[in-house]
Design a protein around this motif. Sequence first.
Motif, short mmCIF file in Angstrom:
data_model
loop_
_atom_site.label_atom_id
_atom_site.label_comp_id
_atom_site.label_asym_id
_atom_site.label_seq_id
_atom_site.Cartn_x
_atom_site.Cartn_y
_atom_site.Cartn_z
N GLY A 267 -69.50 35.49 -57.11
CA GLY A 267 -69.99 34.11 -57.10
C GLY A 267 -68.93 33.09 -56.76
O GLY A 267 -69.14 31.89 -56.93
N ILE A 268 -67.78 33.55 -56.26
CA ILE A 268 -66.69 32.61 -55.91
C ILE A 268 -66.89 32.13 -54.48
O ILE A 268 -66.91 32.94 -53.55
N PRO A 269 -67.04 30.82 -54.27
CA PRO A 269 -67.16 30.30 -52.91
C PRO A 269 -65.89 30.58 -52.11
O PRO A 269 -64.80 30.70 -52.68
N ASN A 270 -66.03 30.66 -50.79
CA ASN A 270 -64.91 30.94 -49.90
C ASN A 270 -64.71 29.83 -48.88
O ASN A 270 -65.69 29.24 -48.41
N LEU A 271 -63.46 29.60 -48.53
CA LEU A 271 -63.12 28.76 -47.39
C LEU A 271 -62.35 29.65 -46.43
O LEU A 271 -61.29 30.17 -46.77
N ASP A 292 -61.75 25.74 -38.21
CA ASP A 292 -61.05 26.34 -37.08
C ASP A 292 -59.69 26.83 -37.55
O ASP A 292 -58.99 26.11 -38.29
N ALA A 293 -59.29 28.02 -37.13
CA ALA A 293 -57.99 28.57 -37.51
C ALA A 293 -56.88 27.62 -37.08
O ALA A 293 -56.88 27.11 -35.96
N GLY A 294 -55.96 27.33 -38.00
CA GLY A 294 -54.83 26.46 -37.70
C GLY A 294 -55.05 24.99 -37.95
O GLY A 294 -54.11 24.20 -37.85
N ASP A 295 -56.28 24.61 -38.31
CA ASP A 295 -56.58 23.19 -38.53
C ASP A 295 -56.29 22.83 -39.99
O ASP A 295 -57.16 22.90 -40.85
N THR A 296 -55.06 22.41 -40.26
CA THR A 296 -54.65 22.12 -41.64
C THR A 296 -55.26 20.82 -42.16
O THR A 296 -55.45 20.66 -43.37
N VAL A 297 -55.58 19.90 -41.26
CA VAL A 297 -56.25 18.64 -41.68
C VAL A 297 -57.62 18.97 -42.25
O VAL A 297 -58.00 18.49 -43.33
N GLN A 298 -58.33 19.82 -41.54
CA GLN A 298 -59.67 20.25 -41.99
C GLN A 298 -59.56 21.07 -43.27
O GLN A 298 -60.39 20.93 -44.19
N LEU A 299 -58.55 21.91 -43.35
CA LEU A 299 -58.33 22.75 -44.53
C LEU A 299 -58.16 21.89 -45.78
O LEU A 299 -58.83 22.12 -46.80
N GLU A 300 -57.32 20.90 -45.69
CA GLU A 300 -57.08 20.01 -46.83
C GLU A 300 -58.33 19.21 -47.18
O GLU A 300 -58.69 19.07 -48.36
N ALA A 301 -59.02 18.72 -46.17
CA ALA A 301 -60.22 17.90 -46.40
C ALA A 301 -61.32 18.69 -47.09
O ALA A 301 -61.97 18.21 -48.03
N GLU A 302 -61.54 19.91 -46.63
CA GLU A 302 -62.61 20.76 -47.21
C GLU A 302 -62.30 21.13 -48.66
O GLU A 302 -63.19 21.09 -49.51
N ILE A 303 -61.05 21.48 -48.94
CA ILE A 303 -60.67 21.83 -50.31
C ILE A 303 -60.83 20.61 -51.21
O ILE A 303 -61.35 20.71 -52.33
N SER A 304 -60.39 19.45 -50.74
CA SER A 304 -60.48 18.21 -51.54
C SER A 304 -61.92 17.88 -51.87
O SER A 304 -62.26 17.56 -53.03
N GLN A 305 -62.79 17.94 -50.87
CA GLN A 305 -64.21 17.64 -51.11
C GLN A 305 -64.81 18.63 -52.10
O GLN A 305 -65.55 18.26 -53.01
N PHE A 306 -64.45 19.91 -51.93
CA PHE A 306 -64.96 20.97 -52.80
C PHE A 306 -64.54 20.72 -54.26
O PHE A 306 -65.36 20.84 -55.18
N LEU A 307 -63.26 20.38 -54.46
CA LEU A 307 -62.77 20.18 -55.83
C LEU A 307 -63.33 18.90 -56.46
O LEU A 307 -63.40 18.78 -57.68
N ASN A 308 -63.76 17.97 -55.63
CA ASN A 308 -64.30 16.70 -56.15
C ASN A 308 -65.78 16.77 -56.51
O ASN A 308 -66.30 15.87 -57.16
N LYS A 309 -66.49 17.84 -56.06
CA LYS A 309 -67.94 17.89 -56.25
C LYS A 309 -68.38 19.15 -56.99
O LYS A 309 -68.51 20.22 -56.40
#
Length: 346
Positions: A267-271, A292-309
């Motif tokens: 049940g652990i979500p994945n990024l 997309d592989a290598g997109d660190t801006v997207q990586l940070e944004a997705e994790i941040s949104q995930f942790l906030n919701k």
Amino acid sequence: MRILMIGPDAKAKGGIATVIRNFKTYFHAENQEIHYLTTWKEGSFLTRMKTTVQSILQIRKIIRRDKIDIVHVHMAQQGSFFRKALLIWRAKKECQVVLHMHASQFDVFYQKSNPMIQKYIRWILNKTDKVVVLSDEWANFYNRLTHVPVTVIENAVSMPAQNTYDSTSKNIVMFGRIGERKGSYDVLNIAKALQTKFPDVRILLYGDGEIDAVKDIIKTNELDNVILGGWIEAEAKEQILREAVLHILPSYHEGLPMAILETMAHGIPNLSTYVGGIPQAIQDGANGMLIDAGDTVQLEAEISQFLNKKELRERYSQAAFSTIQKRFAMEPYQQKWEELYTNMMH
């Protein structure tokens, strides 16, 4: 019917060993019996070489002695290819061969090989009776190299009885070999920003690989939120899975990682990223996140949104658990193999 399964020791590290371990644990067919031949063991160079040489010398004797009908070969790229190629060549004179491809970078390996090696790769693939791959993307690739029928059988994992996900956990985990291919350095690049935004969240990297290089980056950049957990045995992994809020694997090359399926089964979500067979397990915005592989801006944004919701975390968790239950559970996986073995003999 008797099958001889060839690959690394089931106790070894890595995804292929996990697949073999699952066969040993869960495969029970009325008219099929699997025997195992180990071609690689953890240990010194001498131990590894001795295991490989013994398997090559013994395979024909084992096939004849145990009246083997099908040899099931697990293969990756580079050294794994050259070791298994010799075994395929020797086995093919005695019985049918199914080649089970797990390689995450076989396309790169093939493209970087000289024309003679490329010809040898195609020749070995054509010596087999069936090629099994982990995704449609890989099937398209191997179909360009061989006239042998290519079948897709995705990896599978055992399911816990229920979803035990804790959406309030503060542990982000990452399983697998630590290094560039898995996107480990991309995670380190965004760790400082996450530390500022979410000071109570930890990023735990579990695995072997480029440990010293990662330690230096953690120390130099004072990444107090990144912890190297080492290689984890199956028994210790259960507790880690119960305490994980997210599994990240921003890989550049993959087959279909067991780490993704195992975490989703809990049940652990994945990024993760749009590479290899990963999009067959993770649907972006439905049961997890893809970038997309290598997109660190997207990586940070997705994790941040995930942790906030919190609601998002719980929705992804339920959908991830359901995905494994419906498509990647052990029983239908073993049935596919049972059918494939049967059809090869008809």
